[in-house]
Design an enzyme around this catalytic site. Structure first.
Site, PDB file in Angstrom:
ATOM      1  N   ARG A   2      20.353   0.685   3.338  1.00 23.48           N
ATOM      2  CA  ARG A   2      19.908  -0.525   2.646  1.00 23.48           C
ATOM      3  C   ARG A   2      20.421  -0.565   1.213  1.00 23.48           C
ATOM      4  NH1 ARG A   2      13.755  -1.353   5.005  1.00 23.48           N
ATOM      5  NH2 ARG A   2      14.408  -1.131   7.177  1.00 23.48           N
TER       6      ARG A   2
ATOM      7  N   ARG B 205      12.522   5.480  -1.820  1.00 23.18           N
ATOM      8  CA  ARG B 205      13.405   4.321  -1.688  1.00 23.18           C
ATOM      9  C   ARG B 205      14.850   4.784  -1.831  1.00 23.18           C
ATOM     10  NH1 ARG B 205      11.730  -0.888  -1.784  1.00 23.18           N
ATOM     11  NH2 ARG B 205       9.692  -0.128  -2.427  1.00 23.18           N
TER      12      ARG B 205
ATOM     13  N   GLU C 151       3.532   2.293   1.951  1.00 24.06           N
ATOM     14  CA  GLU C 151       4.029   1.829   3.247  1.00 24.06           C
ATOM     15  C   GLU C 151       4.896   2.883   3.931  1.00 24.06           C
ATOM     16  OE1 GLU C 151       6.342  -1.757   3.092  1.00 24.06           O
ATOM     17  OE2 GLU C 151       7.100  -1.454   5.123  1.00 24.06           O
TER      18      GLU C 151
ATOM     19  N   SER D 149       5.942  -0.656   9.519  1.00 22.56           N
ATOM     20  CA  SER D 149       5.690  -2.081   9.549  1.00 22.56           C
ATOM     21  C   SER D 149       5.831  -2.512  10.992  1.00 22.56           C
ATOM     22  CB  SER D 149       6.732  -2.770   8.661  1.00 22.56           C
ATOM     23  OG  SER D 149       6.331  -4.079   8.385  1.00 22.56           O
TER      24      SER D 149
ATOM     25  N   ARG E  35       9.819   9.267   4.299  1.00 21.43           N
ATOM     26  CA  ARG E  35       8.513   9.089   3.663  1.00 21.43           C
ATOM     27  C   ARG E  35       7.478  10.013   4.287  1.00 21.43           C
ATOM     28  NH1 ARG E  35       7.999   2.614   1.995  1.00 21.43           N
ATOM     29  NH2 ARG E  35       9.887   2.649   0.693  1.00 21.43           N
TER      30      ARG E  35
END
Length: 423
Positions: free
Chosen positions: A260, A275, A347, A350, A389
Site C-alpha cells: 500500500r 503502517r 484495528e 475489517s 499487527r
RNA sequence: GGAGAGAUGGCCGAGUUGGCUGAAGGCGCUCGCCUGCUAAGCGAGUAUACGGCUAAUACCUGUAUCGAGGGUUCGAAUCCCUCUCUCUCCGCCA
C-alpha cells in the site's frame, strides 16, 4: 457498482444514502445522462431495425436476380447516421459508467448513520487489557532490544515504512501466518495461494479502481498492480463467471503480502510495524447467495475473532458508521486489538459484506434454480487477520519485566516448541 | 526472446466460396411420459445484457453479443488490421 435501474427508480433514497456516506452529489448528472441514453438508444435501434430488414431484402432480391441498387444505396446512407448516433451513445455511456464506478455502496439499514468514527458502535469486548507491574515498552522498542525487528537496516534497503524481521522475529511472523491459515482451513475455508500482482480489471472489480489508484503500487510499464489485500485476487477468481447454486457458498482463505502506498497517511503511526508499505495478511473471502449474506458476515467475523481468542489477545468488535466505511462495503465490523503502546484498541481486521456491489463490477453471478433468472452473488471479505499487527500485539501484550516475550501457547508448535523469546 | 496453432452458448463441439445461424449436434439441467425402485428410454423446454410495453425482475417486442477493439460491405461468427489470452516447439531462467 449500483444498479442503474435501481437508481432510476429511487433517486432520492440513493442520494440520501450517499449523503450519509459523506458523498453528496456523487449521483452527479446521472439521471440526465440516463435519460439521454435511453432516448438515443431508441433512435439508433429503430434505424438498425430498418437496416437489418433492408439488408435481408437485398439478399432476397439478389437471389431472384433482381436489381437492388436503390435499396443498397439507401441502407448505405443510413449506415452513416448509425455510426454518428453510436458514437454519441458511446460517449454518454462512458460518462454514465464513470459516474457509476465512482459511487460507493449503499449502507445496510443496520449501519449507524454518522459522519465519521465517532458514530461507530462497540458491539462486544473480549478479554481484558493486562495490568502491568512495570512500565511496558512499545513493540518498536521491544523488537530492536531482542534484535528481532530491524527498522534502520530496512530503511537502508527500501526507505521508510518497511521492516526487516530477524531470527525469532521472522519465525514469529511466519508462525502467525501458518497458524491463521491452519485454523481457517480447519473451519471450512479453502486455502488459496494467489498471485501478488493483478490486472487493472481485478482492481476495478473489487472497487480499488478507479478512485483509489494513488493508494496502490502500479507496475511500471504494465497495466498491473501489487495487491493491496488478498481480497482482490480471491474475489476476482470468479470474475466473469456464472456459478451453479450448488457451488455456493465458497469460503476461501489466503496469505499474501499486501502493498500500500497509503498516500495522505504520512505522519500517522510512523513508528513500528503498524503502517507499512508492505505487510503480511491472511484474508477470508466468501462468495454466497444473497439470502444469507448477513448471516455469513456474522460467521465470518466470528472466524476472524477466533484467532485472536486463541492467541489470548484482548480485542473489541466495532460496527462502522456510514461515514467510516470502505467504498465497496454495505456493512463493516472492525476488530481492534489491545495495544499497550497506544493505550487503546487498534484495528487488526475489517470484515465487510459488499452485497452485490463487487459482483456487479466483476460480473460474478449464479444460477439460483433451474427456472430462475441468473443473479449476482454477494461477496464478503475480512482480514483473518493482519500478521504484522498481530506480531506487534503479541510483543506488547506478552512482554515480561526482564525484556523477554512469552510465546502464546498455540504458536509454540510453529516455533519449534519455543516458550520465550529472549536476548 | 524466436516459430507455429487456437479462442464459438453452463460445458464439449459444428460452422471460415459472407445473406432467416442467437448460432447444428452432444452433454448437463428442468418439466412431462414410461418402467416394482434405480438405471436406461421417449417427448418438450433450456443464453446474456440493454431498451420499449407493463403493476411486474410475467408475456410480447426491438437492439446488441461467436476473446477485445477497429475496418471492408447493403449485410460479417465467417474477409482485413491491431491487441489480449491459451496451447505446442526452441532459447533463457528459480
Amino acid at each position: 457498482m449500483l444498479d442503474a435501474k435501481m437508481i432510476r427508480a429511487n433517486p432520492d433514497a440513493v442520494e440520501a444514502a450517499l449523503r450519509n456516506r459523506n458523498m453528496p452529489g456523487a449521483l452527479d448528472n446521472f439521471l440526465e445522462l440516463d435519460e439521454q441514453r435511453r432516448s438515443l438508444l431508441g433512435q439508433v435501434e429503430e434505424i438498425k431495425k430498418f437496416r437489418n430488414q433492408a439488408s435481408q431484402e437485398v439478399g432476397k432480391l439478389k437471389k431472384q436476380g433482381l436489381d437492388a441498387a436503390e435499396l443498397m444505396e439507401k441502407v448505405r446512407l443510413v449506415g452513416q447516421e448509425i455510426k454518428e448516433l453510436d458514437e454519441k451513445l458511446n460517449l454518454i455511456e462512458s460518462g454514465i459508467e464513470k459516474i457509476l464506478l465512482n459511487i460507493p455502496n449503499i449502507p445496510h439499514e443496520s449501519v449507524p448513520v454518522g459522519e465519521d468514527e465517532s458514530s461507530n458502535q462497540e458491539m462486544r469486548l473480549w478479554g481484558e487489557p493486562r495490568k502491568f507491574d512495570f512500565e511496558p515498552l512499545a513493540h518498536w522498542d521491544i523488537g530492536p532490544n531482542l534484535d528481532i525487528l530491524d527498522f534502520e537496516r530496512a530503511a537502508k534497503l527500501s526507505g521508510a515504512r518497511f521492516t526487516v524481521y530477524k531470527g525469532w522475529g521472522a519465525r514469529l511472523e511466519r508462525a502467525v501466518i501458518n497458524f491463521f491459515l491452519d485454523t481457517h482451513s480447519k473451519h471450512g475455508y479453502q486455502e488459496i495461494f494467489p498471485p501478488f500482482m493483478v490486472t487493472a480489471d481485478c482492481m476495478r472489480g473489487t472497487g480499488q479502481l478507479p478512485k483509489f489508484a494513488d493508494d496502490m503500487f502500479k507496475i511500471e510499464g504494465r497495466d498491473m498492480y501489487m495487491v493491496p489485500t488478498a481480497e482482490v485476487p480471491l474475489t476476482n477468481l470468479y470474475r466473469e463467471e456464472i456459478l451453479e447454486e450448488r457451488d455456493l457458498p465458497l469460503y476461501m482463505t489466503a496469505y499474501t503480502a499486501c502493498f500500500r502506498a497509503e498516500a495522505g497517511s504520512h505522519g500517522r503511526d510512523t513508528r513500528g510495524i503498524i503502517r507499512q508499505h508492505q505487510f503480511n495478511k491472511v484474508e477470508l473471502v466468501k462468495i454466497v447467495a444473497a439470502e444469507n449474506s448477513y448471516d455469513e458476515l456474522e460467521k465470518l467475523t466470528l472466524d476472524a475473532e477466533r484467532v485472536l481468542q486463541l492467541l489470548g489477545l484482548p480485542y473489541r468488535v466495532i460496527l462502522l458508521s456510514s461515514g467510516d466505511m470502505g467504498f465497496s462495503s454495505a456493512k463493516t465490523y472492525d476488530l481492534e486489538v489491545w495495544m499497550p503502546s497506544y493505550n487503546e484498541y487498534k484495528e487488526i481486521s475489517s470484515c465487510s459484506n459488499c452485497e452485490d456491489f463487487q459482483a456487479r463490477r466483476a460480473n460474478i453471478r449464479y444460477r439460483p434454480g433451474s427456472k430462475e433468472k441468473i443473479r449476482y452473488v454477494h461477496t464478503l471479505n475480512g482480514s483473518g487477520v493482519a500478521a504484522g499487527r498481530t506480531v506487534a500485539a503479541i510483543l506488547e501484550n506478552y512482554q515480561q519485566k526482564d525484556g523477554s516475550v512469552l510465546v502464546p501457547e498455540v504458536l509454540r508448535p510453529y516455533m519449534g516448541g519455543l516458550e520465550r523469546i529472549e536476548k
